[in-house]
Design a protein around this motif. Structure first.
Motif, PDB file in Angstrom:
ATOM      1  N   PRO A 163       0.814  -1.224   0.000  1.00 43.12           N
ATOM      2  CA  PRO A 163       0.000   0.000   0.000  1.00 43.12           C
ATOM      3  C   PRO A 163       0.846   1.272   0.000  1.00 43.12           C
ATOM      4  N   LEU A 164       2.002   1.232   0.663  1.00 46.13           N
ATOM      5  CA  LEU A 164       2.881   2.402   0.653  1.00 46.13           C
ATOM      6  C   LEU A 164       3.447   2.632  -0.747  1.00 46.13           C
ATOM      7  N   GLU A 179       2.052   1.761  -3.494  1.00 43.49           N
ATOM      8  CA  GLU A 179       0.938   2.260  -4.302  1.00 43.49           C
ATOM      9  C   GLU A 179       0.709   3.754  -4.054  1.00 43.49           C
ATOM     10  N   GLU A 180       0.884   4.190  -2.814  1.00 42.09           N
ATOM     11  CA  GLU A 180       0.707   5.612  -2.506  1.00 42.09           C
ATOM     12  C   GLU A 180       1.785   6.455  -3.184  1.00 42.09           C
ATOM     13  N   ALA A 216       0.834   6.732  -6.799  1.00 37.12           N
ATOM     14  CA  ALA A 216      -0.256   7.693  -6.999  1.00 37.12           C
ATOM     15  C   ALA A 216       0.238   9.130  -6.866  1.00 37.12           C
ATOM     16  N   ASP A 217       1.174   9.362  -5.955  1.00 34.89           N
ATOM     17  CA  ASP A 217       1.712  10.710  -5.752  1.00 34.89           C
ATOM     18  C   ASP A 217       2.496  11.170  -6.981  1.00 34.89           C
ATOM     19  N   TYR A 226       8.200   9.103   2.821  1.00 32.92           N
ATOM     20  CA  TYR A 226       7.983   7.729   2.359  1.00 32.92           C
ATOM     21  C   TYR A 226       9.143   6.822   2.775  1.00 32.92           C
TER      22      TYR A 226
END
Length: 493
Positions: free
Chosen positions: A78-79, A81-82, A85-86, A213
């Motif tokens: 999930p990280l 993926e974030e 997306a960023d 991140y």
């Protein structure tokens, strides 16, 4: 200095700058890309714009976890993926990105595409986007043209070159306006071997900063070694994390729930929460947090709501309630933007709602990196920022400006004002005598000094127009205002 000499001077100066960067790199060659940057570098421009790139790798995060390791591992993809997306969002608005021109280049590593760069000074034009200042862990695009449209990066494979800022200027004797960057591929423009200047236009375009991140990844991605997991789990700071992954849902009976609701509302009495226009669910969430503090219980509360459901307003309300109750509360966030948003909202709340002296700005302290937070003296948050507050408090502890000195001066004025007024008059007389002595013969001046009392009497007997002396009332008022003003400055801080 001739024009040729000036060019030679600038060339030598530029070479020294790149030489300093190369020297720094040779001494402290300890920078490397993190796992996330390597992952990003492996994505093509098509991968970035593929919303389903990680669809089959990201799993639903479970409600409960079997172990501490499974808890950490469940957040890894999930990280990623974030991050994806960023970057997608940044490239989608590529035409509005800030950028800066590169004026010097020097290759620092023979095996990896690592370069030392010197960039131009940011423009002061508020309408310009040429304002980017490289910072550690920035993810950038290096391009031969200014960012106008994302299609500029898709024309050919060489157009899309990512970079990660390994080191930026301003610290550790590293030259200002310089940076060390590792690229995803070769640089799109060659540099002159002598001047180190690019042979064509070259720009750095800012995308995102990866520092937050990377910090999260470092905590989550402990590696296959069970020793690392055990080491982290044994740290005292992991108690809160353990409370999360070991959480077990509790079934609450209706009667107990009603009693709990009653306790919630009692704990919220007198806090003025009605001013926040919260619905019942939001009000219960706030009251639940307040009740946990009142009971001095160690508990974890998770606020969850869909987008647009005023979660930030709930956070503001909780912080306000803690302020009113005099509870010490630490509010943290993974980014400066989030911290500044919460701080701004709570500062505005205190200014707007605390007319009756319920709480004060002195009860709030904001701390962090002033440069990255961009808090100047005109910023509303400078009133609560730790560095700014310490700067304002410093005079209050100096010998001649401290609050104790001001208080003693005010007391002395009240007790000895007639005597101080007499000294004030004598001082004016002495000044007048000194002025006259300057224009007199030295022998006459010497004679006057020998008969000081006679001179003073002569001046006192003269007409009042000769000397400008304030009446006692005006003298006392002016001295009081000055002394009290200094004391007020200390109190007002």
């Amino acid at each position: 200095m001739s024009g040729g000499d000036e060019d030679e001077f600038h060339s030598a100066e530029d070479t020294d700058t790149m030489g300093a960067v190369a020297s720094y790199w040779s001494k402290k060659n300890m920078f490397a890309l993190g796992h996330l940057e390597c992952k990003v570098f492996s994505w093509s421009i098509r991968d970035i714009f593929n919303r389903d790139l990680l669809r089959h790798q990201v799993k639903m995060i479970p409600d409960t976890f079997e172990s501490f390791a499974s808890y950490l591992n469940s957040f890894a993809y999930p990280l990623i993926e974030e991050v994806h997306a960023d970057i997608f969002s940044s490239l989608d608005s590529y035409a509005q990105a800030s950028f800066i021109e590169v004026i010097q280049i020097k290759k620092l590593d023979n095996k990896k595409p690592i370069f030392g760069l010197e960039v131009a000074q940011p423009t002061k034009d508020v309408k310009s986007r040429e304002i980017y200042e490289p910072s550690d862990c920035d993810l950038i695009v290096i391009s031969s043209q200014k960012p106008k449209h994302v299609s500029d990066l898709t024309r050919n494979k060489a157009s899309y070159v990512l970079g990660s800022i390994l080191k930026s200027g301003g610290e550790d004797e590293f030259p200002p306006s310089c940076c060390i960057v590792q690229l995803s591929s070769s640089i799109p423009v060659e540099a002159d071997l002598e001047t180190k200047m690019p042979e064509g236009p070259l720009f750095l375009v800012f995308l995102i900063n990866m520092k937050t991140y990377n910090r999260i990844w470092k905590c989550l991605h402990m590696g296959p070694s069970d020793a690392n997991i055990a080491q982290l789990q044994n740290k005292r700071s992991s108690d809160l994390v353990s409370m999360v992954w070991q959480y077990k849902p509790i079934v609450v009976e209706d009667a107990g729930f009603q009693l709990s609701q009653s306790s919630f509302h009692r704990s919220a009495d007198g806090l003025g929460l009605e001013q926040f226009n919260l619905n019942d669910s939001q009000l219960n969430a706030v009251a639940d947090c307040v009740l946990a503090m009142d009971n001095h219980s160690s508990s974890l509360k998770l606020l969850w709501a869909p987008l647009g459901q005023a979660k930030l307003r709930n956070v503001d309300t909780i912080l306000w309630a803690m302020l009113v109750k005099g509870r010490k509360t630490l509010a943290c966030a993974p980014t400066n933007t989030a911290v500044l948003e919460v701080a701004t909202r709570i500062v505005n709340l205190v200014g707007r709602l605390s007319d009756g002296g319920v709480c004060f700005l002195n009860d709030i302290v904001l701390y962090g990196n002033k440069q990255r937070m961009k808090i100047d003296d005109g910023n509303i948050l400078s009133a609560v920022f730790l560095d700014s507050r310490a700067k304002r408090l410093l005079p209050c502890f100096m010998p001649n400006t401290s609050w104790m000195h001001c208080l003693c001066s005010l007391k002395d004025l009240h007790e000895n004002s007639p005597k101080k007024y007499q000294l004030y008059i004598e001082d004016i007389i002495e000044q007048e005598i000194s002025k006259k002595d300057v224009h007199e013969d030295p022998l006459q001046a010497c004679h006057r000094k020998d008969s000081c009392e006679q001179n003073r009497k002569e001046y006192e007997d003269k007409d009042n127009q000769t000397l400008t002396v304030q009446p006692f009332k005006h003298y006392l008022k002016d001295d009081y205002n000055k002394t009290f003003g200094n004391l007020y400055d200390c109190i007002d801080i």
